[in-house]
Structure formats: C-alpha cells, structure tokens
Design a protein around this motif. Structure first.
Motif, mmCIF file in Angstrom:
data_model
loop_
_atom_site.group_PDB
_atom_site.id
_atom_site.type_symbol
_atom_site.label_atom_id
_atom_site.label_comp_id
_atom_site.label_asym_id
_atom_site.label_seq_id
_atom_site.Cartn_x
_atom_site.Cartn_y
_atom_site.Cartn_z
ATOM 1 N N PRO A 40 -8.854 13.867 -1.250
ATOM 2 C CA PRO A 40 -7.507 13.685 -1.793
ATOM 3 C C PRO A 40 -6.875 12.391 -1.266
ATOM 4 O O PRO A 40 -7.344 11.811 -0.282
ATOM 5 N N LEU A 41 -5.767 11.991 -1.894
ATOM 6 C CA LEU A 41 -5.139 10.713 -1.545
ATOM 7 C C LEU A 41 -4.659 10.652 -0.100
ATOM 8 O O LEU A 41 -4.560 9.569 0.488
ATOM 9 N N ILE A 42 -4.344 11.813 0.490
ATOM 10 C CA ILE A 42 -3.856 11.799 1.871
ATOM 11 C C ILE A 42 -4.876 11.116 2.795
ATOM 12 O O ILE A 42 -4.505 10.404 3.737
ATOM 13 N N PHE A 43 -6.159 11.334 2.487
ATOM 14 C CA PHE A 43 -7.201 10.656 3.266
ATOM 15 C C PHE A 43 -7.033 9.144 3.174
ATOM 16 O O PHE A 43 -7.048 8.436 4.184
ATOM 17 N N TYR A 44 -6.883 8.647 1.962
ATOM 18 C CA TYR A 44 -6.808 7.187 1.777
ATOM 19 C C TYR A 44 -5.517 6.617 2.345
ATOM 20 O O TYR A 44 -5.479 5.481 2.811
ATOM 21 N N PHE A 45 -4.462 7.447 2.315
ATOM 22 C CA PHE A 45 -3.183 7.007 2.874
ATOM 23 C C PHE A 45 -3.355 6.739 4.379
ATOM 24 O O PHE A 45 -2.873 5.736 4.912
ATOM 25 N N SER A 50 -7.315 2.937 -4.618
ATOM 26 C CA SER A 50 -6.364 4.058 -4.636
ATOM 27 C C SER A 50 -5.613 4.097 -5.957
ATOM 28 O O SER A 50 -5.290 5.178 -6.471
ATOM 29 N N SER A 51 -5.349 2.944 -6.515
ATOM 30 C CA SER A 51 -4.649 2.924 -7.812
ATOM 31 C C SER A 51 -5.538 3.565 -8.875
ATOM 32 O O SER A 51 -5.034 4.205 -9.802
ATOM 33 N N VAL A 52 -6.851 3.420 -8.731
ATOM 34 C CA VAL A 52 -7.765 4.077 -9.666
ATOM 35 C C VAL A 52 -7.731 5.586 -9.445
ATOM 36 O O VAL A 52 -7.694 6.377 -10.400
ATOM 37 N N LEU A 53 -7.708 6.007 -8.170
ATOM 38 C CA LEU A 53 -7.665 7.441 -7.878
ATOM 39 C C LEU A 53 -6.355 8.058 -8.381
ATOM 40 O O LEU A 53 -6.353 9.172 -8.912
ATOM 41 N N HIS A 56 -9.381 -5.059 3.956
ATOM 42 C CA HIS A 56 -9.868 -3.701 3.695
ATOM 43 C C HIS A 56 -8.777 -2.882 3.009
ATOM 44 O O HIS A 56 -9.015 -2.146 2.059
ATOM 45 N N GLU A 57 -7.553 -3.032 3.488
ATOM 46 C CA GLU A 57 -6.457 -2.271 2.876
ATOM 47 C C GLU A 57 -6.210 -2.738 1.440
ATOM 48 O O GLU A 57 -5.894 -1.950 0.558
ATOM 49 N N ARG A 58 -6.399 -4.010 1.201
ATOM 50 C CA ARG A 58 -6.196 -4.538 -0.162
ATOM 51 C C ARG A 58 -7.267 -4.008 -1.121
ATOM 52 O O ARG A 58 -6.994 -3.819 -2.305
ATOM 53 N N TYR A 102 0.843 -1.198 0.000
ATOM 54 C CA TYR A 102 0.000 0.000 0.000
ATOM 55 C C TYR A 102 0.875 1.244 0.000
ATOM 56 O O TYR A 102 0.651 2.189 -0.742
ATOM 57 N N GLU A 103 1.898 1.226 0.850
ATOM 58 C CA GLU A 103 2.787 2.388 0.913
ATOM 59 C C GLU A 103 3.574 2.543 -0.386
ATOM 60 O O GLU A 103 3.801 3.659 -0.868
ATOM 61 N N ALA A 104 3.965 1.414 -0.965
ATOM 62 C CA ALA A 104 4.699 1.463 -2.230
ATOM 63 C C ALA A 104 3.843 2.091 -3.320
ATOM 64 O O ALA A 104 4.338 2.857 -4.157
#
Lengths: 711, 711
Positions: free
Chosen positions: B62-67, B168-171, B160-162, B39-41
């Motif tokens: 924004p992505l920071i939320f998903y991170f 996230s890859s779509v975002l 859930h993370e998977r 996920y971090e990668a």
C-alpha cells in the motif's frame, strides 16, 4: 662365486667420512661383492630349488622372493636416483619389490604370483651385480660419502641386503628341517651341552646417554639413527647374562604361558592366537626339548640364550618380578645404552658372537664377556621396552621415505645388541632396529631391576590431514615469504598490551586465546603474558597443543604430491618456545558457550574464529564480562562465511539486511555488537596467512584484525 | 508544508561539477526540501488515511509503505555512508525499507505487516527532513560533487525520492477513484476533446550515437548511465507523434488483443494471465471508453498518447506492420537516441510536457514539437526494444550496488523520454530507466520503420560461481603481485615457438590449447599464432570464451564477503586482445577422447589440465600424432591429484608404485610416457597462479611447466 673359508664371511663397516676416493671405491666394491657373496651363500643352505618356494610362515613370501628382492632393491633405488638409466629385468623386479613384511591373506593368494625360477633369479642377480660393479667403478664422487653422494644409494643397497641376510636366516630357520642343509660356511656352535650359569643382577651406575649423529657420519646409517637424543638414566641392576634356555624353562614349567596375568593386553591377544605355548624355535619330542637352529635341530642347549618375542620376554619378567618381589622388567633403549657404556661393551666387540665371526648360531650365555656382563653385544638381539621413535632432527632420506616412518606407531619395539649373523650397519653402534612385538628374530633378552618408569608411548606422525595441515600452518615452513601467521598475530597482541598504559607496567597479565587451534600463538603469547589459556572446540587440535607442551615436539606428515608425503618434526625448542610453555594451559571448549570459569583476563584473542562458530554473536556478546576493566580484545577473521559452519541467519556480515536491504559487512556488525562495551582503538588491518595443502597448492588468505578496549 | 502555487513543483537539476561550495550547499538544500515537499504534496491526493492502506495492485505494498520508504532510504544510505550516527526510527525503517517492486504472495501476507499510522510517518518524515537539512548545513565538502563526495548520498536520496514521486503517482492512479481527490497542485490537462492527428512516418538520417559519461559528471547519475557507448544507427523512419489513444483503438477494434500472432511468447503469457483486453488505464462503460488519470476518470481523450506496457506496444507494431506491409517496430535505445539528436529535442525541452511544468496528466500528442516530431521528450515514456545493459566501464556505486545490477537480465526494457511527472535525474538527458516488460507506468510508445535488426539479448552477469571465479582468474585483477597466469603461460608458449628454429621464420602457425577454460590464454596465443583452437570439456567455460569473441565483453559477479558481490566487466579491448580474437575458435571437447579432426598443429598447450582428466594417460599417449613434425608440446600442472576428478589408478603420480614400492612423481611419469615421441627441451619450472574466492580468500598454487619437442 663359492666361498671356501669362513673368514670370507667376516666384513667390516666402511668408514664414509674419511679416506681417499679411489681407495674408498675399491673398499666399497669389495664390500658390495662380499655382501652379494654371503647372501648367495646363505641361500645355499636351502636343500633344493623347491625349498625356495615354500612359505616359511603363513604370512610371508617364500624365500625366492627374498633371493630376488635384495637385487631388485638395488635396481629400484639406483633408477630412482637416476644412476641406472633403466630397469634391468622389469618382470623379476615387479615380483620381487614389494612384500617384505607380514602380509594379509589376500596379498598371498598364490594365483597372483608367478615366481621366477631360481636360475632366472641367479642370472638376474649376476646382471645386477655387474651393473652395480660398473657403477661403483665409474661413478664420480667425492669424500665424504654423505646422503647426497651418488654412492649413498649403493651403500643403501648393500646395507639393505645385510638386513635381509639376517632376516632370511630367520626365515630359513622357519623352513621344514628337510628343506635345509647345513653348510660349512655356517657352522653351528659345538658347545651345546654345557650347563647354564646361574643368572645374577649387577649394578649399573646412573649416567647420561648422549646421542648426536649427523650426516656426514662415520658409517652408513638409516634415517632413524640421525639426530640428537639425551637422557639421564638412574642407577639400575641388569642381569649378568642373557636369559638362557634353562632360565626361561622355569617360566614355562611354572605355566607362565597359561597364565594371563603375566601378559599385557596385546600379549594376551598374541597368546590366544598362537597355538604354541613355548618359544617358537623350541620343539618337544618324547618329553624332551629340542632347539631348531638355522639348519639343524639339536637337543636343547640349556646355556644358550632363550629366543623369544617381546611378549614372551615381558611375560617372563612379570613372572620373575612376582617370584623375586623385585621390579624386574625389560630395559628401555636408554637403559640398554647405559649398560653398553657402563660395560664398555664396544671395547669387547671382537670377542662378541656377531658379524658371523664366531658361529652360525648362538653360543652359551657365559662366553662373551664385556666387563662383568656377558653378551652385551652379539649372540642374540635383546628386546627393549622402547617403541622406536625419531630422535630430534629426524629426517627421511628422499630415496627411502618409508624405511622407518611407518614404524613410528608405538607398535614396533627396538631391540639392541645384535645376533651372531648381524653385520654391517646392524653392528656399527648406532643402529636402531625395531620389529612388531610378536615377531621372531634371533632375539632374546636381558632383564633389569629398576623402579624407574619407562616411556612406552611416543608421539606418532599426525596423519589426520586437517590437523597435520594446521601443525604445518602453526609450526612449519613459511611460503610465499608470508611470515608465520600465529607468531605475527601473537606479536600484534603483545604489542597492543605493551602499548596500553593500564597494563604496560605489569608482569602478571592473563590472556585467553579462544580458537587456539594447535597452539602456536598461545605459546608465543606465553613469552610475554604470565598466564595463557588456550581454548579450542576441536579436541584433535588441543591434543597437539598439549602434546607439544608435554613432550616438546610433534610429528606429522603433509602431502607433497598426491599421496606422497613429507615427514615433519617440530619442537618448541627450535622455535624458542620451550622455556615459557609451562605458562600455557590448553582446554577443549565451545566458544559459543564458554564456561563461566574463563574470566578475569587482561586480554582476549580470537583469531580466525568468528566465521567458524555456529553462533558468533553469542561469543561477542559474552566476551566483555570475561575481561578485566580496560582489558583488550583482539578479533581477527577473513570473514569466510560458509553455511557448513554457520547458518546464514547467524552470519555477522556478508549479506543484505532483510529489513534495510543494505549490504551488511562483518566489520560493521562487530562495531555494532561491541559498541556498548568496547572502544575500537586501532584501524582495522589485514594480516596474510598461507596454509599448505600440497607442495604446490596453498590457501592464501587475509585476516582482518581489529583491536578493542573494554570501557 | 503546503505548496500554494504550481510553479513550486518545478525543479531544476543541480550542476554538480561546477560552482562554489556554499552556493551549492544552498542549492542542494532547496532541491532537497522541494523534493520532500512535492512528494508529500502528491500524497495529499489520497482521499483519506484509509487510502494509504489499500493495495493499488495485488502484488504491491500500500501507499503508506512508499510514503515512509523514501525517507527510510535517506536514513539507510546516510547510516551506511556513516553520515548519520544511527537510525532515526528503527521500527518504521524496518517496515519501509524493502519491497518496492512486485512481490510474491508470501511476502504480502498482511499478518507480516503492522503498518505505522500516517501521522507517525509524517512525523518520521519531519525527523528525517530535519536530519538531512542539518547534514547539508554542516557537512564539509568540496567541488565537484562526485561519487566519493559526502553529498553524493544526499543527492542519491533526493533522486531516489523523485523516482518514487513518479512511480507513486502511477500507484495512486491504480487506486479506486473514490480513494483519491484532485489537487490544484496536480491539474489535469483541460484539452481532452481535440481529435487525434493522423500519424506519419518521417525520416531520421543515419548517424552515430556516442555516449561517454564519466564521474565527476555534470548531473547526478545512477550507475547504469556511466561509461562509454558508441553505435552507428542507419537511416530509419519514426512516427511523427506518439501513438494516440485513437490510433491504438484501431488495434483493439481489430481484435489485436485476441490474436496471439501479434504477441511474442512472453507477451502471450502476459495476455493469457491478464483478464483485461485493453490498456490498463482504459475503462469501458455503456459502450464508451474512459481514461483513468491520476485522480480523475475522463471520457477517452483520443488525442492523448496511448499508455501501455511493452507487450501491448510490441503487439500494436506487429499488427501495424501487417496492415502496412512495412517493417514497423519499436525503436532500439540507440535509434531513440538518434531521433533525439536528429530532432534536437533537448533544445525544445522547456516546451515538453515533463518536469510537472505543464499538466499533471498527458496532453494531446500534437502539442509539443521538436523539429518535425512531437513529444520526443515528455508526455509519456516511450518503450524501446532494448533490454537495459551496462555501458563499457560500468561500475556499481558502493552505497547502492543493487540499483541496476539485478535488472541486467534481458527482462527489463529501457524506456526513454520521460513523462509529465518525470523530474530531476529522469530528465537530465542521461538517464536509462528500465522496467519489466509487463509493467505499467505513464508510458506509451512511438514506432519506427526500419529493416535493421535490434539486439535484444545482452550478456548478463555470470553468476555460476565457478565460471565467474575463472572469469576473474583469466581476465580480472592480479593478487599478491602474481602476474596474470593465462597471459604468462601463453607468453611462455610464444617464447618457446619463437626460439625454435623449425618455426621461427613462419607466420602460419597453428596452436591447439586443450583445457582453455574461459579462453584468456587462447586469446593471448592469437597475438602470435595464426590459428588458435581452444578446447574445454566444460561448455560453461567455452560459452564465456565464445561470448568474449562475439561481443568483446563479459560481466560476472564474484563474492566479496559472504553473499556481498563485486560486479565486474572485462573487455577484449581493454586487454588489447580485440584485433586478433577472430583467429580463435572455441569448442567443447573431451581431452581424454578428442576427435581426430584436431590434428596438424605446430604447438599444443595443456595447462592445469592433466590432474582434472579422468584418463590423463590417454591424452598424453594420443597427443603426439596431433602435432606436426618437430612440433612443441607444453604441459603444465600443479599435480593436484584428487579422486573427485581422476580415479587413483589413473593418477600419473603422487603414489607409491604397487610393484616397485617406490614413490612415483607425475614428472617422472610424464617423462616416461612422452619419451618415445618427444624430447624434453627445457628444465621444468613452476609458474604461480592465484584464484580469488572472496575479497580475502585465495588459492595460491604453483603449476609445473615442461616443454617437449616432437622427435
């Protein structure tokens, strides 16, 4: 069925708890027929059929109603008791059932009534008489005749008719003199001229009044006569005679009717309303006073008892007190009973002017002695200061649930003793008739001198439906075998403090119940704790708790089906809470904003509270400092969050957290809010409770209890 | 924690129902850390910290939320499960918990968000990682790992993370190209130029699809994967390949985006709203088509699968059907599953473009064969026509009751197969992911040719609270040991007709239930009666009965505490009512004004009806002629008269009669009203019932049943 001799008017009460069935059957049959006879004979004093249709008073039905009413009552009660298969004359019965008392103007609109003819009512009475005779002849019954007996509704009908024998005689006395004729069956007392005796106050020694009247009893009784009552009456003086017309005249001559200081607020309202400034049966013609009797007008008989309503009697007493400087007043019911005991009046009853055994009118006040007193029984009824109230153990008879209950309102005062036309139950020594204080009957008074206070406010039936529902919930029956909830959680609290090493050696413990409602659990807590403070936001609930503490009992009505009510009484004594009740204090208080004074408790109990507070969090955040070190907090709730009581943002649980998105339960929030100050010392558990809404509809709920110990 | 080799991205599903504890502990720990690593990668493809704060789409965070979100999710669920004693960073957690999906404009007001720095979130992720590692190391557990296992919430967090790895890859793919950088860990497929193959339709033979997935299962699953499902799928043809960019281009070139006839109503609404008339990841520059991949823009790879939303895929199929004259459409979920079985695709999964095992992009549609088909699994997800619905036996997991339930709304369609970045649960063969039909993912489609109809409307959770309350009352659990009421009274009716000599030899009996509510008793009556008519005034109730008859099941939610709901499913099969349900007919009808057609019944049942009618008398007066000679009438009611439903003048009891002044009970009125036409043939008796309001609050009521036989 004419009655030729006066002696045929005299009746005797039927003993219902002794004797054999067939003899009793014959006795009751004779009593019934004699009652019907006397009632019809009374109506023979009406001069003509037209007189049946005159209103004796602007707020009352004409006599034709009452002529049909007592027979209709038989039909209604016997149908209700399933002793008659069907109505006898639905049309007459529909006209003659309802409207005995004063009515509103609306209800008296003539257009609404097509009264039957007198002959039709006579025929109807004959039909009812035949049906009741048939029923008495053929109904199987056993002795004693008690509330469940099939003959009870027959006795009820008879005694009901005997009440109307008297009240109809009052209505006849209110008709125009041209509309009535005298009857040899109802002869007026010829002694109308003798002077009135000087009244005197004689001592009545202190003593107990004890009543314990249970079904099956010796005589027929109305619901209000049953139960237990006990009172100590301190020594007082009572007037030797009833107040005579002459004695009362002095009050009139002193402008007593014109001076508001002799009348209480209600009395002044009546005085303002009433155009007549003298007793209602008095007439003034050419400066001379006359008295209207049932069928005659006679020159004022000075020695006969003054006939007045309660207000007039009370005003006289205030005037008399002012005149004499003595504490003159009307007796209470207990004081009157003490006088009856003291004077052995029941021993003299054959000499009393009652039961139609002397005259169909008053007699001079100095003729019927009972010891040193006169007219303790008979002549005219004697007003007391006591509003009718139920004895302990009061129950309504299911066939007549509104005989007394509507009069437990502190507005109907008891009168005692009986009049010349009182018969049957009225004179059996147990009866307790009560009328509105402005009503006229053949009633006067005797005054007493006493500095004892008199109770004039009794608890009335709680009719606020939610308060009554909680009275039943706390003090009433158990349903679905669910044990009384308030007692159960109080015992949980007591068990908890008993199990706590910091407290189990002490007998000076203080407990605070927040949200005590009508107080049952607080009373239960007082069995163990030394001091119990019960708080509730609702003054209506706190009033009940205080009333129980003060008077020991409450009355309330709860719905059975629709608007048909059950009448309930609960006492602290029956619940074994009487001895410790004084350890309680009940106060109105907002749990979300409690005063600082409520502090220093060893335990705080808050049951079914949280989900009814507008700020439950505030209560929980504020609760720790109110407890002594190591003190216990017991919280219980069904978590029935509802925006009616608590805005959603103040709910402690039952929502998804706006930040985490996770479900938040109330238990979790409790644990979070209390974590700093408390340790949770027992597993949460559910306690069930049941609240009755109707005979068939209940709320059945589980309240989750948690127990916390202050760190 | 850098990952140096692509192989480190590849994971394997953990078998949860076999193995020993310590080996499983190590396996899960590795799986967890690998998930966190990957996920971090993925986020390392963001060009700089600023990229974390750009909105990939106007309606998304924004992505920071998903991170931060996937780590926050661990904390939230582990706290909820009481595996973590407290939150790790309440501030970050409050920002990163809620808001995964499209949001309304209001919720996206920047002023409401003070996003943490990227470094803060990295630190936070490290803290969570340490806490979860510690927990995996130290939590006692046993095999199998099931829904109750303390490791279940750990697995939940990992899976859930998977999911977010993929979304996230779509975002990231939606961010400006300048904001992303390519990564050697996520290499794009180099085969971008090969021509697209000509598509073909190949036969798939008919067959059964059978699902029976129970806890404990082999792999971690979301709630929607559990339960039973069985379907017969008739023979159809499926496209050999996924629809390629080249095949889809023909639809664009044919002005497919401009012609509303290819789109359904919802599709046209989306088309009107969307400014872009081509697939979202396509770009046109200088007349040439390009494709935006996760971190690259490349010349349009004709042979790669077209990535579209459901509406675009459906429109293509309509156009294709028009072009070919064949019934071309998207498959249903069952048809897709049949294709997977038929093609033995699971046997070829090591060759599929999924699990990050091939490329970090699509690959040509003709590279990954499964039997005669290609890309049955992997490459891009494949839209189906099937909105997600619960299998029989569906239950929510208490730690995550809103994973699926909000999507049982016929608005979230299932896609199947998985994409190049689908891992873990997504590719375990059981998963059922569903998205709004306008959503973009790495998703395309395969079309089929079939004239079979497809179910696109499933029953949704009944959320009308009173209807749901009655669903539970009729079909749900028993409380306080009170037997199911509808079944009890239906059996009373059946016993009554069986005991009646006029009817007990017949098997053609017709029964009418008036006030059938949601129908349980009518279904029960159908076990004995040959024909059952169920009527109710409420169309909302009748709808449920009809739905049960048609589909065999209902879903509803009832309050647990506040707004926390229990999710319930009931089936006729579980209640053994399935075989006879067809004998019922349910219709909306006013019991006080029933149509003449409802006549000729052998029995009429009216339970908990009278006191909810506006004219109950009319129903009773009208009921006899609807019965055959000797027919039975069963009436039951708690007599809860209430002016909300019945004006007081229409009450059948629960009042003092205005003429007689006596109490009138409903039972007496029933006896009077029915006397002419009926004989009462059993003693009245009370049947209790309980209606759940919340987990702790119930109505507990007694309904009085009487039985009448037509004369």
């Amino acid at each position: 069925m004419p009655i030729s001799q006066q002696t045929q008017l005299i009746s005797h009460n039927i003993v219902l708890n002794r004797g054999n069935v067939e003899a009793k059957r014959a006795e009751i049959k004779a009593y019934f027929n004699q009652t019907f006879d006397v009632y019809e004979a009374l109506f023979d004093t009406l001069a003509n059929d037209e007189a049946y249709y005159l209103r004796p008073c602007s707020l009352r039905h004409p006599l034709i109603f009452y002529f049909g009413h007592t027979a209709t009552f038989f039909t209604n009660k016997l149908v209700l008791a399933k002793l008659l298969p069907e109505r006898i004359d639905p049309k007459i019965e529909s006209m003659c059932a309802v409207g005995v008392d004063e009515m509103s103007w609306d209800d008296l609109n003539d257009a609404h009534y097509e009264w039957p003819s007198v002959q039709d009512v006579r025929n109807y009475r004959d039909q009812v008489r035949a049906a009741v005779n048939d029923l008495i002849d053929n109904t199987e019954f056993t002795m004693p005749i008690d509330w469940q007996s099939p003959l009870w509704p027959v006795m009820m009908g008879i005694e009901h008719e005997r009440i109307h024998l008297e009240t109809s005689s009052v209505l006849i006395r209110q008709l125009p003199i041209e509309s009535v004729v005298s009857s040899e069956l109802f002869p007026i007392c010829p002694d109308q001229d003798s002077p009135a005796p000087e009244n005197d106050l004689l001592s009545v020694s202190a003593g107990d009044v004890v009543i314990n009247n249970q079904d099956p009893a010796e005589y027929y009784g109305w619901d209000n006569e049953y139960g237990q009552h006990q009172a100590f009456v301190q020594e007082f003086k009572a007037s030797k005679y009833l107040v005579s017309n002459q004695e009362f005249l002095a009050f009139i001559d002193a402008d007593g009717y014109l001076n508001d200081k002799y009348w209480d607020e209600e009395g002044n309202r009546w005085r303002d309303y009433s155009p007549v400034k003298h007793p209602t049966f008095w007439l003034q013609k050419d400066g001379e006073w006359y008295l209207r009797c049932m069928t005659e007008e006679i020159a004022m008989p000075s020695s006969w008892p003054a006939e007045v309503n309660f207000h007039e009697a009370s005003a006289f007493c205030r005037w008399k007190a002012e005149q004499t400087g003595k504490p003159i007043r009307l007796p209470s019911e207990d004081e009157w009973l003490r006088l009856r005991d003291f004077s052995n009046a029941m021993e003299y009853q054959d000499n009393a002017n009652w039961n139609l055994q002397k005259h169909a009118s008053s007699t001079p006040v100095d003729q019927c002695a009972a010891g040193n007193f006169y007219d303790v029984l008979g002549n005219v009824w004697q007003w007391t200061q006591t509003p009718i109230y139920p004895f302990d153990g009061f129950k309504v008879h299911p066939l007549y649930d509104d005989f007394t209950t509507p009069t437990y309102d502190n507005q109907h005062n008891i009168f005692k003793g009986g009049s010349w036309i009182s018969t049957g139950n009225e004179i059996n020594g147990h009866s307790r008739y009560a009328f509105r204080r402005h009503f006229f009957q053949h009633a006067g008074f005797r005054y007493i001198e006493s500095d004892a206070s008199v109770q004039t406010e009794f608890s009335t039936y709680e009719t606020d439906s939610s308060v009554a529902q909680y009275c039943e919930f706390h003090f009433g029956d158990e349903y679905f075998n669910v044990p009384n909830f308030a007692k159960t959680y109080a015992n949980y609290a007591i068990d908890a403090i008993k199990a706590d090493a910091d407290f189990n050696q002490r007998n000076d413990l203080r407990v605070l119940e927040v949200g005590c409602s009508v107080g049952r659990a607080s009373f239960e807590l007082a069995k163990y704790f030394n001091e119990v403070t019960g708080l509730d936001f609702s003054a209506r609930f706190i009033r009940i708790a205080n009333q129980l503490q003060t008077t020991g009992s409450i009355l309330y009505t709860i719905p059975q089906e629709g608007e048909i009510m059950d009448f309930k009484e609960q006492t602290l004594r029956d619940l074994d809470l009487e001895k410790t009740a004084s350890k309680c204090e009940f106060l109105q208080q907002d749990a979300s904003n409690m005063k600082p004074i409520f502090t220093g408790y060893d335990m705080i109990v808050a049951v079914n509270l949280l989900d009814r507070l507008y700020e439950p969090k505030k209560f929980l955040q504020d609760v720790a400092h109110r407890l002594n070190n190591g003190g216990l907090l017991m919280v219980s709730s069904p978590y029935s969050w509802d925006e009616t009581f608590t805005q959603k943002e103040n709910w402690l649980g039952g929502y998804k957290d706006s930040q985490s998105g996770e479900n938040v339960t109330t238990l979790e929030t409790l644990q979070n809010l209390l974590a700093d100050d408390f340790e949770m010392i027992r597993e949460a558990e559910d306690i069930p409770f049941v609240i009755r809404e109707t005979r068939r509809k209940f709320q059945h709920t589980l309240s989750q209890v948690t127990l916390w110990k202050k760190r």
